[in-house]
Design a protein around this motif. Structure first.
Motif, PDB file in Angstrom:
ATOM      1  N   ILE A  27      68.173  59.960  57.386  1.00 25.11           N
ATOM      2  CA  ILE A  27      68.843  59.731  58.662  1.00 25.11           C
ATOM      3  C   ILE A  27      67.808  59.438  59.745  1.00 25.11           C
ATOM      4  O   ILE A  27      66.761  60.084  59.806  1.00 25.11           O
ATOM      5  CB  ILE A  27      69.665  60.975  59.066  1.00 25.11           C
ATOM      6  CG1 ILE A  27      70.749  61.264  58.020  1.00 25.11           C
ATOM      7  CG2 ILE A  27      70.286  60.805  60.453  1.00 25.11           C
ATOM      8  CD1 ILE A  27      71.363  62.642  58.169  1.00 25.11           C
ATOM      9  N   ILE A  28      68.126  58.485  60.590  1.00 22.77           N
ATOM     10  CA  ILE A  28      67.340  58.227  61.787  1.00 22.77           C
ATOM     11  C   ILE A  28      68.271  58.320  63.001  1.00 22.77           C
ATOM     12  O   ILE A  28      69.323  57.679  63.032  1.00 22.77           O
ATOM     13  CB  ILE A  28      66.679  56.839  61.770  1.00 22.77           C
ATOM     14  CG1 ILE A  28      65.734  56.694  60.571  1.00 22.77           C
ATOM     15  CG2 ILE A  28      65.933  56.579  63.087  1.00 22.77           C
ATOM     16  CD1 ILE A  28      64.538  57.610  60.606  1.00 22.77           C
TER      17      ILE A  28
ATOM     18  N   GLY B 138      64.610  61.608  60.923  1.00 26.22           N
ATOM     19  CA  GLY B 138      63.649  61.219  61.938  1.00 26.22           C
ATOM     20  C   GLY B 138      64.366  60.797  63.206  1.00 26.22           C
ATOM     21  O   GLY B 138      65.598  60.704  63.239  1.00 26.22           O
ATOM     22  N   ALA B 139      63.604  60.538  64.264  1.00 19.68           N
ATOM     23  CA  ALA B 139      64.190  60.137  65.537  1.00 19.68           C
ATOM     24  C   ALA B 139      63.313  59.074  66.183  1.00 19.68           C
ATOM     25  O   ALA B 139      62.086  59.120  66.099  1.00 19.68           O
ATOM     26  CB  ALA B 139      64.330  61.339  66.470  1.00 19.68           C
TER      27      ALA B 139
ATOM     28  N   SER C 110      64.594  71.918  64.281  1.00 23.61           N
ATOM     29  CA  SER C 110      63.721  71.852  63.105  1.00 23.61           C
ATOM     30  C   SER C 110      64.134  70.767  62.126  1.00 23.61           C
ATOM     31  O   SER C 110      63.363  70.410  61.227  1.00 23.61           O
ATOM     32  CB  SER C 110      63.700  73.205  62.394  1.00 23.61           C
ATOM     33  OG  SER C 110      64.998  73.550  61.932  1.00 23.61           O
ATOM     34  N   ARG C 111      65.343  70.222  62.275  1.00 25.96           N
ATOM     35  CA  ARG C 111      65.804  69.183  61.353  1.00 25.96           C
ATOM     36  C   ARG C 111      65.126  67.838  61.598  1.00 25.96           C
ATOM     37  O   ARG C 111      65.123  66.983  60.702  1.00 25.96           O
ATOM     38  CB  ARG C 111      67.332  69.032  61.467  1.00 25.96           C
ATOM     39  CG  ARG C 111      68.085  70.252  60.957  1.00 25.96           C
ATOM     40  CD  ARG C 111      69.571  70.172  61.255  1.00 25.96           C
ATOM     41  NE  ARG C 111      69.856  70.267  62.694  1.00 25.96           N
ATOM     42  CZ  ARG C 111      71.075  70.313  63.209  1.00 25.96           C
ATOM     43  NH1 ARG C 111      72.137  70.259  62.401  1.00 25.96           N
ATOM     44  NH2 ARG C 111      71.260  70.410  64.516  1.00 25.96           N
ATOM     45  N   ILE C 112      64.570  67.635  62.786  1.00 26.79           N
ATOM     46  CA  ILE C 112      63.843  66.399  63.072  1.00 26.79           C
ATOM     47  C   ILE C 112      62.438  66.516  62.493  1.00 26.79           C
ATOM     48  O   ILE C 112      61.643  67.341  62.918  1.00 26.79           O
ATOM     49  CB  ILE C 112      63.766  66.136  64.582  1.00 26.79           C
ATOM     50  CG1 ILE C 112      65.169  66.030  65.187  1.00 26.79           C
ATOM     51  CG2 ILE C 112      62.968  64.864  64.861  1.00 26.79           C
ATOM     52  CD1 ILE C 112      65.969  64.855  64.705  1.00 26.79           C
ATOM     53  N   LYS C 113      62.132  65.689  61.505  1.00 25.77           N
ATOM     54  CA  LYS C 113      60.872  65.803  60.785  1.00 25.77           C
ATOM     55  C   LYS C 113      59.749  64.951  61.374  1.00 25.77           C
ATOM     56  O   LYS C 113      58.570  65.187  61.106  1.00 25.77           O
ATOM     57  CB  LYS C 113      61.087  65.412  59.316  1.00 25.77           C
ATOM     58  CG  LYS C 113      62.098  66.293  58.580  1.00 25.77           C
ATOM     59  CD  LYS C 113      61.626  67.735  58.535  1.00 25.77           C
ATOM     60  CE  LYS C 113      62.461  68.608  57.614  1.00 25.77           C
ATOM     61  NZ  LYS C 113      63.733  69.031  58.176  1.00 25.77           N
TER      62      LYS C 113
ATOM     63  N   LYS D 283      56.233  57.140  55.624  1.00 28.60           N
ATOM     64  CA  LYS D 283      55.318  58.218  55.230  1.00 28.60           C
ATOM     65  C   LYS D 283      55.920  59.590  55.491  1.00 28.60           C
ATOM     66  O   LYS D 283      55.931  60.458  54.603  1.00 28.60           O
ATOM     67  CB  LYS D 283      53.987  58.097  55.979  1.00 28.60           C
ATOM     68  CG  LYS D 283      53.017  59.244  55.661  1.00 28.60           C
ATOM     69  CD  LYS D 283      51.664  59.037  56.285  1.00 28.60           C
ATOM     70  CE  LYS D 283      50.729  60.220  56.024  1.00 28.60           C
ATOM     71  NZ  LYS D 283      50.457  60.443  54.590  1.00 28.60           N
ATOM     72  N   TYR D 284      56.425  59.799  56.693  1.00 25.99           N
ATOM     73  CA  TYR D 284      56.773  61.160  57.103  1.00 25.99           C
ATOM     74  C   TYR D 284      58.225  61.535  56.824  1.00 25.99           C
ATOM     75  O   TYR D 284      58.585  62.708  56.926  1.00 25.99           O
ATOM     76  CB  TYR D 284      56.431  61.352  58.577  1.00 25.99           C
ATOM     77  CG  TYR D 284      54.946  61.241  58.822  1.00 25.99           C
ATOM     78  CD1 TYR D 284      54.084  62.243  58.379  1.00 25.99           C
ATOM     79  CD2 TYR D 284      54.403  60.119  59.416  1.00 25.99           C
ATOM     80  CE1 TYR D 284      52.713  62.135  58.565  1.00 25.99           C
ATOM     81  CE2 TYR D 284      53.028  60.000  59.613  1.00 25.99           C
ATOM     82  CZ  TYR D 284      52.194  61.006  59.175  1.00 25.99           C
ATOM     83  OH  TYR D 284      50.836  60.905  59.346  1.00 25.99           O
ATOM     84  N   ILE D 285      59.029  60.565  56.442  1.00 28.84           N
ATOM     85  CA  ILE D 285      60.404  60.862  56.016  1.00 28.84           C
ATOM     86  C   ILE D 285      60.562  60.640  54.517  1.00 28.84           C
ATOM     87  O   ILE D 285      61.140  61.457  53.799  1.00 28.84           O
ATOM     88  CB  ILE D 285      61.429  59.999  56.784  1.00 28.84           C
ATOM     89  CG1 ILE D 285      61.331  60.251  58.290  1.00 28.84           C
ATOM     90  CG2 ILE D 285      62.853  60.295  56.300  1.00 28.84           C
ATOM     91  CD1 ILE D 285      61.603  61.672  58.721  1.00 28.84           C
TER      92      ILE D 285
END
Length: 295
Positions: A15-16, A132-133, A151-154, A268-270
């Motif tokens: 999810i973004i 992500g956002a 905390s759900r936003i990685k 990379k981060y998601i």
């Protein structure tokens, strides 16, 4: 087209969350949101009702601001510098900024509910652990703050937004951050012989807030600048409302670079991809400059 089935049976999708700039509707970021959706992300745009221009909620209820800050008196304004006025404005916006992060959290709650609702087209199709956002202007700053408050936003991307007085400035983040900024509206020896000292004072103040935030951030961070870009290059507004200027970066070039950076960063981060040719600076665009935590 509405209610289109989710592609590929049994696959789940990260999810973004997209947050628009202040005063801008959600569709001003389609150059980013549609691009990311085409790469397998479920992209949800969050409309912050107090800055979106919307006057009605979806059920028809009229929106009314219940708190309107009292403007300083003319006597106070006469004694204030532009920087003092800017700092006062940022302080007055804190309640609104806090609510904007809650808007993101509410949207994530709703997505989690859809993911467990067997009547939803998203039933068991959302990877709610990989979120992500990305946002433009004040929306980008909101997304940075969301890495602290939810905390759900990685990981989060801020498209040319200041951080103002949000708490992330005083604590940093433990989630990866990418800030992509314009250069054309700030004094630059390559593009201008003149500068407005009052504006430069405000920009220097915002710069100090950015560096304080980065110095306290424990996760990876990246700061990128698009040479020859201005604030509207980071939205769809540049396509219809900006007059042509030979000194400005062509908007399609700007959007292509922004999208490539976003895809690498979230990859990379998601998604855990290791290839990052732009962010690692193995691939070079002449319009792009990047510094990282390791520099």
């Amino acid at each position: 087209m509405l209610n289109v089935p989710v592609a590929i049976d049994n696959a789940t999708y990260p999810i973004i969350i997209y947050s628009p700039g202040g005063g801008a509707p959600v569709f001003t970021g389609t150059s980013q949101t549609e691009f990311l959706a085409s790469y397998g992300y479920v992209v949800v745009s969050v409309e912050h009702i107090d800055t979106s221009g919307r006057l009605l909620y979806s059920d028809g209820t009229e929106y009314n601001r219940d708190v309107i800050p009292e403007r300083p008196s003319e006597e106070q304004l006469a004694d204030w510098s532009n920087l003092q006025l800017f700092q006062w404005g940022a302080e007055q916006l804190q309640d609104r900024f806090t609510q904007h992060v809650r808007d993101i959290s509410f949207a994530l709650d709703e997505l989690e509910a859809l993911n467990t609702n067997d009547e939803s087209i998203f039933y068991q199709r959302l990877d709610t652990d990989q979120t992500g956002a990305i946002g433009w202007s004040s929306g980008g700053a909101t997304d940075f703050q969301a890495t602290v408050d939810d905390s759900r936003i990685k990981a989060a991307i801020n498209l040319d937004g200041g951080v103002y007085g949000r708490s992330i400035v005083d604590r940093g983040s433990d989630k990866p951050l990418l800030l992509i900024e314009s250069t054309f509206t700030r004094f630059n020896l390559l593009t201008s012989d003149e500068a407005d000292p009052a504006r430069e004072e405000i920009m220097s103040y915002q710069e100090s807030l950015h560096w304080k935030m980065f110095s306290l951030t424990t996760a990876d961070w990246y700061r990128a600048k698009l040479l020859g870009s201005q604030h509207t290059h980071f939205s769809d507004l540049v396509m219809g409302f900006e007059p042509p200027d030979e000194n400005l970066l062509e908007y399609k070039t700007a959007h292509n670079i922004i999208n490539e950076l976003a895809l690498e960063f979230f990859g990379k981060y998601i998604n855990g991809n290791e290839e990052m040719p732009l962010l690692s600076r193995d691939k070079i665009y002449p319009e792009l400059r990047i510094i990282t935590k390791a520099d």
